[in-house]
Design an enzyme around this catalytic site. Structure first.
Site, PDB file in Angstrom:
ATOM      1  N   CYS A   5       0.861  -1.187   0.000  1.00  0.00           N
ATOM      2  CA  CYS A   5       0.000   0.000   0.000  1.00  0.00           C
ATOM      3  C   CYS A   5       0.897   1.236   0.000  1.00  0.00           C
ATOM      4  O   CYS A   5       1.691   1.438   0.926  1.00  0.00           O
ATOM      5  CB  CYS A   5      -0.938   0.009   1.206  1.00  0.00           C
ATOM      6  SG  CYS A   5      -1.863   1.567   1.334  1.00  0.00           S
ATOM      7  N   CYS A   8       0.382   3.531   3.103  1.00  0.00           N
ATOM      8  CA  CYS A   8       0.939   2.921   4.322  1.00  0.00           C
ATOM      9  C   CYS A   8       2.451   3.131   4.332  1.00  0.00           C
ATOM     10  O   CYS A   8       3.034   3.476   5.372  1.00  0.00           O
ATOM     11  CB  CYS A   8       0.626   1.424   4.385  1.00  0.00           C
ATOM     12  SG  CYS A   8      -1.029   1.016   4.990  1.00  0.00           S
ATOM     13  N   GLY A  92     -13.018   8.586  -8.864  1.00  0.00           N
ATOM     14  CA  GLY A  92     -11.666   9.082  -9.067  1.00  0.00           C
ATOM     15  C   GLY A  92     -10.653   8.637  -8.032  1.00  0.00           C
ATOM     16  O   GLY A  92      -9.553   9.184  -7.973  1.00  0.00           O
ATOM     17  N   HIS A  97      -6.204   3.754  -0.009  1.00  0.00           N
ATOM     18  CA  HIS A  97      -5.961   3.999   1.419  1.00  0.00           C
ATOM     19  C   HIS A  97      -6.645   5.328   1.701  1.00  0.00           C
ATOM     20  O   HIS A  97      -6.358   6.327   1.013  1.00  0.00           O
ATOM     21  CB  HIS A  97      -4.443   4.059   1.684  1.00  0.00           C
ATOM     22  CG  HIS A  97      -4.043   4.343   3.116  1.00  0.00           C
ATOM     23  ND1 HIS A  97      -3.203   3.518   3.848  1.00  0.00           N
ATOM     24  CD2 HIS A  97      -4.365   5.378   3.935  1.00  0.00           C
ATOM     25  CE1 HIS A  97      -3.022   4.040   5.056  1.00  0.00           C
ATOM     26  NE2 HIS A  97      -3.727   5.171   5.137  1.00  0.00           N
ATOM     27  N   HIS A  99      -7.926   8.830   2.265  1.00  0.00           N
ATOM     28  CA  HIS A  99      -7.221  10.119   2.287  1.00  0.00           C
ATOM     29  C   HIS A  99      -8.205  11.237   2.030  1.00  0.00           C
ATOM     30  O   HIS A  99      -9.151  11.094   1.264  1.00  0.00           O
ATOM     31  CB  HIS A  99      -6.075  10.154   1.273  1.00  0.00           C
ATOM     32  CG  HIS A  99      -6.448   9.724  -0.120  1.00  0.00           C
ATOM     33  ND1 HIS A  99      -6.603   8.404  -0.461  1.00  0.00           N
ATOM     34  CD2 HIS A  99      -6.684  10.436  -1.247  1.00  0.00           C
ATOM     35  CE1 HIS A  99      -6.926   8.322  -1.746  1.00  0.00           C
ATOM     36  NE2 HIS A  99      -6.985   9.547  -2.246  1.00  0.00           N
ATOM     37  N   HIS A 101      -8.263  15.021   0.631  1.00  0.00           N
ATOM     38  CA  HIS A 101      -7.563  16.094  -0.063  1.00  0.00           C
ATOM     39  C   HIS A 101      -7.961  17.410   0.605  1.00  0.00           C
ATOM     40  O   HIS A 101      -9.153  17.645   0.849  1.00  0.00           O
ATOM     41  CB  HIS A 101      -8.023  16.185  -1.522  1.00  0.00           C
ATOM     42  CG  HIS A 101      -7.734  14.976  -2.363  1.00  0.00           C
ATOM     43  ND1 HIS A 101      -6.666  14.932  -3.240  1.00  0.00           N
ATOM     44  CD2 HIS A 101      -8.369  13.792  -2.491  1.00  0.00           C
ATOM     45  CE1 HIS A 101      -6.675  13.765  -3.880  1.00  0.00           C
ATOM     46  NE2 HIS A 101      -7.699  13.056  -3.449  1.00  0.00           N
TER      47      HIS A 101
END
Ligand code: 5GP
Ligand code: ZN
Length: 113
Positions: A5, A8, A92, A97, A99, A101
């Site tokens: 990952c 990670c 998109g 993992h 996240h 933005h």
């Protein structure tokens, strides 16, 4: 930490990144391909695949991440910004993992494309 990952590995410091903020729960770093004058990502250190993987066992991490977003943006005098999380390929998401933005520094359009 999940093998293979990317995020990670970034959170563990195994792949270099430009750090914005770090604590024991989350890691924030500048996006490699910024879509606005300010564009960083905030990720949990724990592997969660996306928003779809949030449940009662890990939702405190998400509350913490939003607290960090509020604090870090204030410290950087960022008053207006957008927080985005893409879930799944059609929306998109390219890195599986979780996240968030954080985008700022230009006019934003609505609805997003
Ligand atoms: P997504 O497309 O999943 O919503 O967002 C993934 C984001 O990660 C993209 O904006 C992409 O530019 C960023 N990204 C992908 N690989 C790397 C990397 O190795 N380092 C950094 N800093 N950002 C990355
Ligand atoms: Zn991961």
């Amino acid at each position: 930490m999940k093998n293979d990952c990317l995020f990670c590995a970034i959170a563990a410091g195994e792949i270099p990144s430009s750090k914005v903020y770090e604590d024991e729960i989350c890691y924030a770093f500048y996006d490699i391909d910024p879509q606005a004058p300010v564009h960083f990502l905030v990720i949990p250190k724990e592997h969660i695949a996306s928003v779809a993987g949030i449940d009662g066992s890990n939702s405190a991490v998400v509350a913490h991440i939003f607290e960090v977003i509020a604090r870090v943006t204030k410290e950087k005098n960022i008053e207006s910004y957008r927080v985005v999380s893409n879930i799944g390929e059609q929306a998109g998401q390219s890195v599986p993992h979780l996240h968030f933005h954080v985008l700022s520094g230009r006019d934003m359009t609505w609805p997003p494309g």
